[in-house]
Motif scaffolding. Sequence first.
Motif, short mmCIF file in Angstrom:
data_model
loop_
_atom_site.label_atom_id
_atom_site.label_comp_id
_atom_site.label_asym_id
_atom_site.label_seq_id
_atom_site.Cartn_x
_atom_site.Cartn_y
_atom_site.Cartn_z
N UNK A 65 -77.57 49.27 -30.42
CA UNK A 65 -76.20 49.08 -30.89
C UNK A 65 -75.62 50.41 -31.38
N UNK A 66 -76.40 51.16 -32.15
CA UNK A 66 -75.94 52.47 -32.63
C UNK A 66 -75.77 53.43 -31.46
N UNK A 67 -76.70 53.37 -30.53
CA UNK A 67 -76.63 54.25 -29.35
C UNK A 67 -75.39 53.95 -28.51
N UNK A 68 -75.10 52.68 -28.32
CA UNK A 68 -73.92 52.30 -27.54
C UNK A 68 -72.64 52.74 -28.26
N UNK A 69 -72.61 52.56 -29.58
CA UNK A 69 -71.45 53.03 -30.35
C UNK A 69 -71.27 54.54 -30.19
N UNK A 70 -72.39 55.26 -30.25
CA UNK A 70 -72.33 56.71 -30.06
C UNK A 70 -71.81 57.05 -28.67
N UNK A 71 -72.36 56.38 -27.67
CA UNK A 71 -71.97 56.67 -26.29
C UNK A 71 -70.48 56.37 -26.05
N UNK A 72 -70.00 55.29 -26.63
CA UNK A 72 -68.59 54.94 -26.45
C UNK A 72 -67.67 55.95 -27.13
N UNK A 73 -68.13 56.53 -28.23
CA UNK A 73 -67.31 57.51 -28.95
C UNK A 73 -67.58 58.94 -28.48
N UNK A 74 -68.66 59.14 -27.73
CA UNK A 74 -69.02 60.46 -27.20
C UNK A 74 -69.46 60.30 -25.74
N UNK A 75 -68.53 59.98 -24.86
CA UNK A 75 -68.92 59.73 -23.46
C UNK A 75 -69.56 60.96 -22.83
N UNK A 76 -70.62 60.72 -22.05
CA UNK A 76 -71.27 61.86 -21.39
C UNK A 76 -70.38 62.40 -20.28
N UNK A 77 -70.59 63.65 -19.95
CA UNK A 77 -69.88 64.24 -18.82
C UNK A 77 -70.29 63.49 -17.55
N UNK A 78 -69.40 63.40 -16.59
CA UNK A 78 -69.76 62.71 -15.36
C UNK A 78 -70.86 63.44 -14.61
N UNK A 79 -71.56 62.68 -13.79
CA UNK A 79 -72.55 63.30 -12.93
C UNK A 79 -71.85 64.25 -11.96
N UNK A 80 -72.59 65.22 -11.51
CA UNK A 80 -72.06 66.20 -10.58
C UNK A 80 -71.47 65.52 -9.34
N UNK A 81 -70.40 66.08 -8.82
CA UNK A 81 -69.79 65.53 -7.61
C UNK A 81 -70.70 65.72 -6.40
N UNK A 82 -71.76 66.53 -6.54
CA UNK A 82 -72.74 66.70 -5.46
C UNK A 82 -73.58 65.44 -5.26
N UNK A 83 -73.61 64.59 -6.27
CA UNK A 83 -74.40 63.36 -6.18
C UNK A 83 -73.56 62.32 -5.46
N UNK A 84 -74.14 61.69 -4.43
CA UNK A 84 -73.37 60.70 -3.67
C UNK A 84 -72.84 59.58 -4.56
N UNK A 85 -71.69 59.04 -4.20
CA UNK A 85 -71.05 57.99 -4.99
C UNK A 85 -71.97 56.79 -5.16
N UNK A 86 -72.74 56.41 -4.15
CA UNK A 86 -73.60 55.24 -4.27
C UNK A 86 -74.66 55.46 -5.34
N UNK A 87 -75.14 56.70 -5.49
CA UNK A 87 -76.13 56.99 -6.53
C UNK A 87 -75.48 56.97 -7.92
N UNK A 88 -74.26 57.48 -8.02
CA UNK A 88 -73.56 57.42 -9.30
C UNK A 88 -73.28 55.98 -9.70
N UNK A 89 -72.92 55.16 -8.71
CA UNK A 89 -72.67 53.73 -8.97
C UNK A 89 -73.97 53.03 -9.37
N UNK A 90 -75.06 53.34 -8.67
CA UNK A 90 -76.36 52.74 -9.00
C UNK A 90 -76.81 53.15 -10.40
N UNK A 91 -76.59 54.41 -10.75
CA UNK A 91 -76.96 54.88 -12.10
C UNK A 91 -76.16 54.15 -13.16
N UNK A 92 -74.86 54.00 -12.94
CA UNK A 92 -74.00 53.30 -13.90
C UNK A 92 -74.45 51.85 -14.04
#
Length: 181
Positions: A65-92
């Motif tokens: 719960x604390x981790x999710x609150x942190x993540x929502x208030x401090x979103x990580x940078x997106x994955x590199x555009x070199x990573x295929x969209x299907x992999x970014x979707x699978x990771x999400x």
Amino acid sequence: MTVTAETKGFVYTPTARVFHWVTAILVLAMVPAGITMVNIGPGKLQNTLFDFHRSTGVILFVITAARLAWRLSHPPAPLSSDIPMWQRTAARATHVLLYAVLLGSPILGWVATSAYPAPIPVYGLFTLPPIIGPNRELSNTLFNVHQVIGIIFSIAVVIHIAAALHHRIVLKDDVMTRMTG
């Protein structure tokens, strides 16, 4: 990899990394304890494993719960555009599943244990109150669902680890560095 000005924006914050690795350690201890506790006979070891599994589940719920609150208030940078969209979707999708299980499964376990009925001592510090009355039939059903969710979660964790290692060892990209710093 050395963190440079180019890659720095892609690295998780130190707080996010601590949340991740503490969660990983607790999951890697709790899941085998859960598997063992349901596959050994009754006795002191089984009782100890049940107490450890329940206690760790409570702690993981709070950390998540604390981790999710942190993540929502401090979103990580997106994955590199070199990573295929299907992999970014699978990771999400995998991250959403992991968060959902880390938050939902402890609540399900609490309800099932309350219905059993059994106490939920948390490392001997305090005991969670039951949240529903005794109902052994409901408890058995909920524990079965909890177990299936645990299996799905374990598969998702293995996929998550395999994907990270694939990026590190095979692709030799910076994906794993985001969490190792």
